[in-house]
Scaffold this motif. Structure first.
Motif, PDB file in Angstrom:
ATOM      1  N   GLY A 229     -17.664 -25.775 -26.972  1.00 18.25           N
ATOM      2  CA  GLY A 229     -16.839 -26.607 -27.841  1.00 18.25           C
ATOM      3  C   GLY A 229     -16.823 -28.060 -27.400  1.00 18.25           C
ATOM      4  N   ALA A 230     -16.784 -28.282 -26.082  1.00 18.03           N
ATOM      5  CA  ALA A 230     -16.813 -29.658 -25.569  1.00 18.03           C
ATOM      6  C   ALA A 230     -18.146 -30.329 -25.882  1.00 18.03           C
ATOM      7  CB  ALA A 230     -16.561 -29.654 -24.063  1.00 18.03           C
ATOM      8  N   ALA A 231     -19.243 -29.578 -25.773  1.00 16.19           N
ATOM      9  CA  ALA A 231     -20.556 -30.145 -26.085  1.00 16.19           C
ATOM     10  C   ALA A 231     -20.652 -30.511 -27.562  1.00 16.19           C
ATOM     11  CB  ALA A 231     -21.657 -29.146 -25.704  1.00 16.19           C
ATOM     12  N   VAL A 232     -20.158 -29.627 -28.433  1.00 14.30           N
ATOM     13  CA  VAL A 232     -20.154 -29.932 -29.863  1.00 14.30           C
ATOM     14  C   VAL A 232     -19.286 -31.158 -30.137  1.00 14.30           C
ATOM     15  CG1 VAL A 232     -19.374 -29.101 -32.116  1.00 14.30           C
ATOM     16  CG2 VAL A 232     -20.652 -27.575 -30.599  1.00 14.30           C
ATOM     17  N   GLY A 233     -18.117 -31.222 -29.500  1.00 14.07           N
ATOM     18  CA  GLY A 233     -17.244 -32.372 -29.688  1.00 14.07           C
ATOM     19  C   GLY A 233     -17.881 -33.671 -29.227  1.00 14.07           C
ATOM     20  N   ALA A 234     -18.585 -33.616 -28.097  1.00 16.50           N
ATOM     21  CA  ALA A 234     -19.228 -34.824 -27.571  1.00 16.50           C
ATOM     22  C   ALA A 234     -20.341 -35.300 -28.501  1.00 16.50           C
ATOM     23  CB  ALA A 234     -19.781 -34.553 -26.174  1.00 16.50           C
ATOM     24  N   VAL A 235     -21.170 -34.355 -28.984  1.00 13.44           N
ATOM     25  CA  VAL A 235     -22.252 -34.725 -29.897  1.00 13.44           C
ATOM     26  C   VAL A 235     -21.683 -35.302 -31.190  1.00 13.44           C
ATOM     27  CG1 VAL A 235     -24.096 -33.785 -31.340  1.00 13.44           C
ATOM     28  CG2 VAL A 235     -23.922 -33.101 -28.943  1.00 13.44           C
ATOM     29  N   THR A 236     -20.627 -34.666 -31.707  1.00 13.64           N
ATOM     30  CA  THR A 236     -20.032 -35.137 -32.955  1.00 13.64           C
ATOM     31  C   THR A 236     -19.396 -36.509 -32.778  1.00 13.64           C
ATOM     32  OG1 THR A 236     -19.595 -32.836 -33.614  1.00 13.64           O
ATOM     33  CG2 THR A 236     -18.383 -34.573 -34.766  1.00 13.64           C
ATOM     34  N   ALA A 237     -18.634 -36.689 -31.704  1.00 10.05           N
ATOM     35  CA  ALA A 237     -17.929 -37.959 -31.493  1.00 10.05           C
ATOM     36  C   ALA A 237     -18.891 -39.115 -31.317  1.00 10.05           C
ATOM     37  CB  ALA A 237     -17.002 -37.853 -30.288  1.00 10.05           C
ATOM     38  N   THR A 238     -20.062 -38.874 -30.724  1.00  3.97           N
ATOM     39  CA  THR A 238     -21.007 -39.959 -30.446  1.00  3.97           C
ATOM     40  C   THR A 238     -22.023 -40.163 -31.560  1.00  3.97           C
ATOM     41  OG1 THR A 238     -22.372 -38.398 -29.182  1.00  3.97           O
ATOM     42  CG2 THR A 238     -20.793 -39.733 -27.951  1.00  3.97           C
ATOM     43  N   THR A 239     -21.894 -39.426 -32.660  1.00  2.13           N
ATOM     44  CA  THR A 239     -22.819 -39.617 -33.790  1.00  2.13           C
ATOM     45  C   THR A 239     -22.104 -39.812 -35.121  1.00  2.13           C
ATOM     46  OG1 THR A 239     -23.012 -37.208 -34.058  1.00  2.13           O
ATOM     47  CG2 THR A 239     -24.699 -38.311 -32.724  1.00  2.13           C
ATOM     48  N   GLY A 241     -19.707 -41.568 -35.993  1.00  2.00           N
ATOM     49  CA  GLY A 241     -19.292 -42.932 -36.288  1.00  2.00           C
ATOM     50  C   GLY A 241     -20.231 -43.663 -37.220  1.00  2.00           C
ATOM     51  N   GLN A 242     -21.485 -43.173 -37.391  1.00  2.36           N
ATOM     52  CA  GLN A 242     -22.401 -43.821 -38.322  1.00  2.36           C
ATOM     53  C   GLN A 242     -21.980 -43.612 -39.779  1.00  2.36           C
ATOM     54  OE1 GLN A 242     -26.355 -42.210 -38.125  1.00  2.36           O
ATOM     55  NE2 GLN A 242     -25.666 -40.095 -38.283  1.00  2.36           N
ATOM     56  N   ALA A 243     -21.105 -42.615 -40.022  1.00  2.00           N
ATOM     57  CA  ALA A 243     -20.577 -42.396 -41.366  1.00  2.00           C
ATOM     58  C   ALA A 243     -19.070 -42.582 -41.423  1.00  2.00           C
ATOM     59  CB  ALA A 243     -20.934 -40.981 -41.854  1.00  2.00           C
ATOM     60  N   PHE A 244     -18.382 -42.154 -40.361  1.00  2.00           N
ATOM     61  CA  PHE A 244     -16.920 -42.266 -40.306  1.00  2.00           C
ATOM     62  C   PHE A 244     -16.601 -43.522 -39.499  1.00  2.00           C
ATOM     63  CE2 PHE A 244     -12.736 -40.743 -38.493  1.00  2.00           C
ATOM     64  CZ  PHE A 244     -12.053 -40.829 -39.697  1.00  2.00           C
ATOM     65  N   THR A 245     -16.485 -44.626 -40.193  1.00  2.00           N
ATOM     66  CA  THR A 245     -16.433 -45.936 -39.533  1.00  2.00           C
ATOM     67  C   THR A 245     -15.267 -46.125 -38.569  1.00  2.00           C
ATOM     68  OG1 THR A 245     -15.463 -46.765 -41.601  1.00  2.00           O
ATOM     69  CG2 THR A 245     -17.788 -47.180 -41.227  1.00  2.00           C
ATOM     70  N   PRO A 246     -14.104 -45.417 -38.687  1.00  2.00           N
ATOM     71  CA  PRO A 246     -13.092 -45.572 -37.645  1.00  2.00           C
ATOM     72  C   PRO A 246     -13.590 -45.184 -36.253  1.00  2.00           C
ATOM     73  CG  PRO A 246     -12.075 -44.641 -39.598  1.00  2.00           C
ATOM     74  CD  PRO A 246     -13.545 -44.693 -39.857  1.00  2.00           C
ATOM     75  N   LEU A 247     -14.634 -44.352 -36.170  1.00  2.00           N
ATOM     76  CA  LEU A 247     -15.221 -43.978 -34.875  1.00  2.00           C
ATOM     77  C   LEU A 247     -16.522 -44.723 -34.601  1.00  2.00           C
ATOM     78  CD1 LEU A 247     -14.628 -40.100 -34.805  1.00  2.00           C
ATOM     79  CD2 LEU A 247     -13.277 -41.910 -33.734  1.00  2.00           C
ATOM     80  N   ALA A 248     -16.740 -45.838 -35.294  1.00  2.00           N
ATOM     81  CA  ALA A 248     -17.995 -46.566 -35.129  1.00  2.00           C
ATOM     82  C   ALA A 248     -18.204 -47.040 -33.688  1.00  2.00           C
ATOM     83  CB  ALA A 248     -18.048 -47.760 -36.081  1.00  2.00           C
ATOM     84  N   ALA A 249     -17.101 -47.333 -32.983  1.00  2.00           N
ATOM     85  CA  ALA A 249     -17.234 -47.804 -31.605  1.00  2.00           C
ATOM     86  C   ALA A 249     -17.816 -46.738 -30.684  1.00  2.00           C
ATOM     87  CB  ALA A 249     -15.881 -48.264 -31.072  1.00  2.00           C
ATOM     88  N   LEU A 250     -17.703 -45.456 -31.071  1.00  2.00           N
ATOM     89  CA  LEU A 250     -18.235 -44.364 -30.254  1.00  2.00           C
ATOM     90  C   LEU A 250     -19.635 -43.939 -30.679  1.00  2.00           C
ATOM     91  CD1 LEU A 250     -15.058 -42.080 -30.064  1.00  2.00           C
ATOM     92  CD2 LEU A 250     -15.845 -43.794 -28.405  1.00  2.00           C
TER      93      LEU A 250
END
Length: 412
Positions: A229-239, A241-250
């Motif tokens: 779950g942590a690996a999935v979360g890390a991959v999701t959080a760091t990618t 942001g290219q569509a969900f602009t509030p997470l663009a910094a990540l």
């Protein structure tokens, strides 16, 4: 009474010399005796967590990711390549629809890569079961699993290479990706149907099959699932942001950053790649064909009544960003050409080639007041890479169909 002493045996006989053994060849020395060969068996995997409970727990997550990825992929495919009967039925609302579905498609596809690797780790000892085939039913089951694994691996990794726009294969990506999606979906449903009793027995901690497992495996299994779950979360959080602009910094691993590019917007296909340069734009005119055809120079087009819209541009690779566009409503241009109500539109670009040089849009898009032949982006004249002098921008539409360098509009 006395007994006679035993006779003297005499000196011991010298041992008979044993002739030396003939030298053995390397081949004969390496030859394994037949009884030893008969005892050889495939490796035994006694490691913990390679069990049905772990496979079922990971499989639930993987199944959910595959389901979302499959459904959003169908939406993307039919928006890009609608069958003739559906061309006029595609909706232009909500304006952010394609941005959401395609962002989910890429995000769940990346998550599925992690989950697929964990799932394969949990079940790979079954590849070494002995005997490998225990009958016709078992052979068919193993064949279906082989098809499922091969199709799933190819599907997610070709999708990964697509989002970075690298195509090291001779086949067409879109057709192959679409066909493989159906193979994965069908083989997955077959696999679930065959394994339904085992899945049911290990679905939750209170299931009968789960209660029979060693209790000491529980903490390790939870650690494995938390790590996945942590690996999935890390991959999701760091990618994402290219569509969900509030997470663009990540957005550290995403192939596009929503704020990088000319006029603060990414570009997939540059003017140089499309073969569009100043010499091709020297005598540019917009031609509109219909019952009342006409053509416009750029100053004449700019003199027409303007409209503005805040719309996202969303690409099939997963990135998207909202921007402020200004231009002329497409429906006004079609009305001037005498287009009847409900008419569609064919758009032709000035680029020299490419699969989307000519695109079509149904009546819902053509009549939508937010569909523009855009002349400005963010209050500035379009840059050449963003489609100068004019480009299409429409709501709920894939980026590859937001045609740049427009030179011809045809009423359908």
């Amino acid at each position: 009474m006395t007994s006679d002493p035993p006779p003297d045996p005499g000196p011991p006989a010298s041992p008979r010399p044993v002739p030396p053994a003939p030298p053995r060849s390397l081949r004969s020395r390496l030859r394994v005796p037949v009884p030893v060969l008969a005892a050889v068996r495939p490796p035994v995997f006694a490691g913990r967590l390679h069990d049905a409970r772990t496979a079922t727990a990971v499989g639930r997550w993987l199944g959910a990711a595959v389901a979302v990825c499959f459904l959003t992929g169908l939406i993307s495919h039919y928006l890009q390549h609608p069958p003739p009967w559906a061309a006029d039925a595609l909706p232009s609302r909500p304006v952010w629809g394609y941005r959401l579905t395609q962002g989910l498609h890429v995000a769940t596809g990346l998550a599925a890569i992690v989950l697929l690797l964990v799932k394969l780790w949990a079940v790979y000892p079954r590849l070494f079961l002995w005997p490998p085939l225990r009958g016709v039913r078992h052979a068919l089951e193993r064949l279906s699993v082989a098809v499922l694994v091969a199709a799933a691996v190819m599907e997610v990794f070709t999708g990964l290479l697509n989002i970075v726009q690298w195509y090291p294969w001779p086949f067409g990506f879109i057709q192959t990706h679409f066909a493989l999606a159906w193979v994965v979906a069908g083989s997955l449903l077959l696999h679930v149907a065959v394994k339904a009793p085992e899945i049911r027995a290990h679905w939750s901690r209170s299931s009968p099959g789960t209660r029979q497992l060693a209790p000491e495996d529980g903490p390790d299994r939870r650690s494995l699932l938390l790590g996945a779950g942590a690996a999935v979360g890390a991959v999701t959080a760091t990618t994402v942001g290219q569509a969900f602009t509030p997470l663009a910094a990540l957005d550290l691993l995403g192939p596009r950053h929503p704020g990088h590019g000319p006029q603060g917007l990414p570009v997939n296909r540059t003017a140089a790649a499309a073969g569009v340069g100043p010499e091709r734009l020297r005598d540019w005119r917009l031609e509109v064909r219909g019952p009342l055809p006409y053509s416009l120079t750029l100053p004449q087009l700019r003199a027409l009544p303007r409209a503005g819209a805040r719309l996202p541009i969303a690409c099939v690779e997963g990135w998207s960003k909202e921007a402020r566009w200004s231009g002329v409503r497409v429906r006004d241009l079609l009305a001037r050409a005498g287009a009847p109500p409900g008419a569609g539109l064919r758009v032709t670009s000035l680029e020299t080639g490419g699969a989307y040089r000519v695109t079509e849009m149904g009546r819902d898009y053509a009549e939508d007041p937010l569909t523009l032949l855009a002349l400005e982006l963010g209050g500035q004249e379009l840059s050449l890479d963003h489609g100068y002098p004019a480009r299409i921008i429409a709501p709920n539409r894939p980026g590859v169909l937001q045609t740049k360098w427009v030179t011809l509009l045809e009423v359908l």
